[in-house]
Motif scaffolding. Structure first.
Motif, short mmCIF file in Angstrom:
data_model
loop_
_atom_site.label_atom_id
_atom_site.label_comp_id
_atom_site.label_asym_id
_atom_site.label_seq_id
_atom_site.Cartn_x
_atom_site.Cartn_y
_atom_site.Cartn_z
N UNK A 261 0.83 -1.21 0.00
CA UNK A 261 0.00 0.00 0.00
C UNK A 261 0.86 1.26 0.00
N UNK A 262 1.93 1.27 0.80
CA UNK A 262 2.80 2.45 0.85
C UNK A 262 3.56 2.60 -0.46
N UNK A 263 4.05 1.49 -1.00
CA UNK A 263 4.80 1.54 -2.26
C UNK A 263 3.92 2.09 -3.39
N UNK A 264 2.63 1.74 -3.36
CA UNK A 264 1.71 2.18 -4.41
C UNK A 264 0.95 3.45 -4.03
N UNK A 265 1.37 4.07 -2.93
CA UNK A 265 0.84 5.36 -2.49
C UNK A 265 -0.68 5.33 -2.34
N UNK A 266 -1.19 4.23 -1.79
CA UNK A 266 -2.62 4.08 -1.57
C UNK A 266 -2.98 4.68 -0.21
N UNK A 267 -3.87 5.63 -0.21
CA UNK A 267 -4.34 6.24 1.02
C UNK A 267 -5.79 5.89 1.32
N UNK A 268 -6.58 5.66 0.27
CA UNK A 268 -7.99 5.34 0.42
C UNK A 268 -8.22 3.92 -0.09
N UNK A 269 -8.32 2.96 0.83
CA UNK A 269 -8.48 1.56 0.43
C UNK A 269 -9.81 1.29 -0.23
N UNK A 270 -10.80 2.14 0.02
CA UNK A 270 -12.10 1.93 -0.60
C UNK A 270 -12.06 2.22 -2.10
N UNK A 271 -10.99 2.90 -2.55
CA UNK A 271 -10.86 3.24 -3.97
C UNK A 271 -10.12 2.16 -4.76
N UNK A 272 -9.65 1.10 -4.09
CA UNK A 272 -8.95 0.02 -4.79
C UNK A 272 -9.87 -0.67 -5.78
N UNK A 273 -9.35 -1.00 -6.96
CA UNK A 273 -10.10 -1.77 -7.92
C UNK A 273 -10.01 -3.25 -7.57
N UNK A 274 -10.83 -4.06 -8.23
CA UNK A 274 -10.75 -5.51 -7.99
C UNK A 274 -9.38 -6.05 -8.36
N UNK A 275 -8.80 -5.57 -9.45
CA UNK A 275 -7.45 -6.01 -9.85
C UNK A 275 -6.41 -5.59 -8.81
N UNK A 276 -6.55 -4.37 -8.29
CA UNK A 276 -5.65 -3.91 -7.24
C UNK A 276 -5.73 -4.84 -6.03
N UNK A 277 -6.94 -5.17 -5.62
CA UNK A 277 -7.15 -6.03 -4.46
C UNK A 277 -6.50 -7.40 -4.67
N UNK A 278 -6.67 -7.92 -5.87
CA UNK A 278 -6.11 -9.24 -6.16
C UNK A 278 -4.58 -9.20 -6.12
N UNK A 279 -4.01 -8.13 -6.67
CA UNK A 279 -2.55 -8.00 -6.65
C UNK A 279 -2.03 -7.85 -5.22
N UNK A 280 -2.73 -7.05 -4.43
CA UNK A 280 -2.35 -6.83 -3.03
C UNK A 280 -2.38 -8.14 -2.24
N UNK A 281 -3.48 -8.89 -2.36
CA UNK A 281 -3.61 -10.13 -1.61
C UNK A 281 -2.61 -11.18 -2.07
N UNK A 282 -2.37 -11.25 -3.36
CA UNK A 282 -1.41 -12.23 -3.89
C UNK A 282 -0.02 -11.94 -3.35
N UNK A 283 0.35 -10.67 -3.31
CA UNK A 283 1.66 -10.26 -2.79
C UNK A 283 1.80 -10.68 -1.32
N UNK A 284 0.79 -10.40 -0.51
CA UNK A 284 0.85 -10.74 0.90
C UNK A 284 0.84 -12.24 1.12
N UNK A 285 0.05 -12.96 0.33
CA UNK A 285 -0.04 -14.41 0.47
C UNK A 285 1.29 -15.07 0.12
N UNK A 286 1.94 -14.58 -0.93
CA UNK A 286 3.22 -15.14 -1.33
C UNK A 286 4.28 -14.90 -0.26
#
Length: 309
Positions: A261-286
């Motif tokens: 989230x910090x690397x991608x300068x995300x401040x408002x998580x409600x604005x994440x797209x579905x693709x963003x969410x999938x990328x975020x979760x995949x990164x954390x899961x890995x």
């Protein structure tokens, strides 16, 4: 910069041919979050009080070796908290804590966090054991008001919670000051007082209504779920890996989420797209998959994570 606040301790982990010996491993939920985020390349600081004993010195050296800023670390002569770890048949970790008079619970309020702080994460025993719990609670609320992305991982240690109902009320009181709530399935069940997964999801949505922009629900090998206040519901499967133990898995997820989230300068998580969410979760899961493939809480570096792609 990410600031992770809470306890640093020593896990005594089963070792030896039959697991009949205990080996010290440096850890603690918020400590592991700081290590994970820093190893993944995010500027990170640790806020806590750490003993001046030999364990405390080792804890600070490990932070510094992983690139964690220790300028917010307070030191004191009190002993280091100890956690005796037992592993279930599925390598899941369970803990018994020794916390009387230990350093981490005596942290003092540092005042507003340094300029450049973009995210704050608190949780685990830091939000349970007084007087430190009230300090971290104050920091959480103040930093949220200052516009910092705030995150909580309750990482419930039920044996350390004398009054579960009072803790649940206190947990609810944090939610208006939380942007990202990360909970394991077991923790969510305990916090909501339910056992059915459908009821857990209903509870997670009620937590969203109370303040957070996103709730991340970790389900072990079954994967990770992200619910947002904008209505997204995204799940990614768990990475396939041979599990050595689960120590630090959830902490790695939290550190990786914040690093992304910090690397991608995300401040408002409600604005994440579905693709963003999938990328975020995949990164954390890995990242968590690498941690559980090792003994003790050893989050990966960014280079190690990329080699696993």
């Amino acid at each position: 910069m990410i600031v992770s606040g809470g306890e640093a301790l020593v896990d005594l982990v089963p070792a030896g041919p039959e697991g009949d010996l205990l080996a010290p491993r440096l850890g603690g939920g918020p400590y592991n979050v700081a290590l994970a985020a820093a190893r993944l390349g995010a500027p990170t600081a640790f806020l806590s009080r750490v003993s001046t004993d030999a364990f405390g010195d080792a804890l600070v050296r490990r932070l510094e070796a992983s690139g964690v800023d220790t300028s917010l670390v307070q030191r004191g002569p009190e002993p280091t908290t100890l956690a005796v770890v037992t592993l279930d048949d599925d390598s899941s970790a369970r803990y018994s804590f020794y916390t009387d008079g230990t350093a981490d619970r005596l942290v003092s309020d540092p005042g507003p966090l340094p300029e450049g702080t973009t995210a704050l994460s608190v949780g685990t025993l830091g939000m349970v054991l007084e007087p430190g719990a009230s300090v971290y609670e104050t920091v959480l609320r103040r930093e949220h008001e200052r516009g910092v992305l705030t995150a909580v991982d309750p990482n419930v240690r039920a044996d350390m919670i004398a009054d579960p109902d009072a803790y649940r009320v206190r947990f609810s009181s944090w939610l208006p000051s939380v942007e990202l709530l990360k909970v394991s399935l077991d923790d969510a069940c305990w916090l909501a007082g339910v056992t059915d997964v459908a009821d857990v999801l209903a509870a997670a949505r009620s937590w969203l209504d109370a303040g957070p922009s996103a709730v991340v629900l970790t389900k072990g090998a079954e994967g990770v779920v992200l619910l947002t206040s904008s209505g997204l519901d995204v799940t990614v499967p768990g990475a396939t890996v041979e599990v050595v133990d689960t120590i630090g898995a959830g902490d790695t997820v939290q550190g990786a989420l914040l690093a992304w989230l910090v690397r991608n300068q995300v401040k408002d998580l409600s604005a994440l797209s579905e693709d963003d969410c999938r990328e975020l979760l995949t990164y954390a899961s890995r990242a968590a998959a690498v941690t559980v493939s090792r003994s003790g809480a050893e989050p990966p570096t960014e280079d190690e994570l990329q080699q696993c792609v």
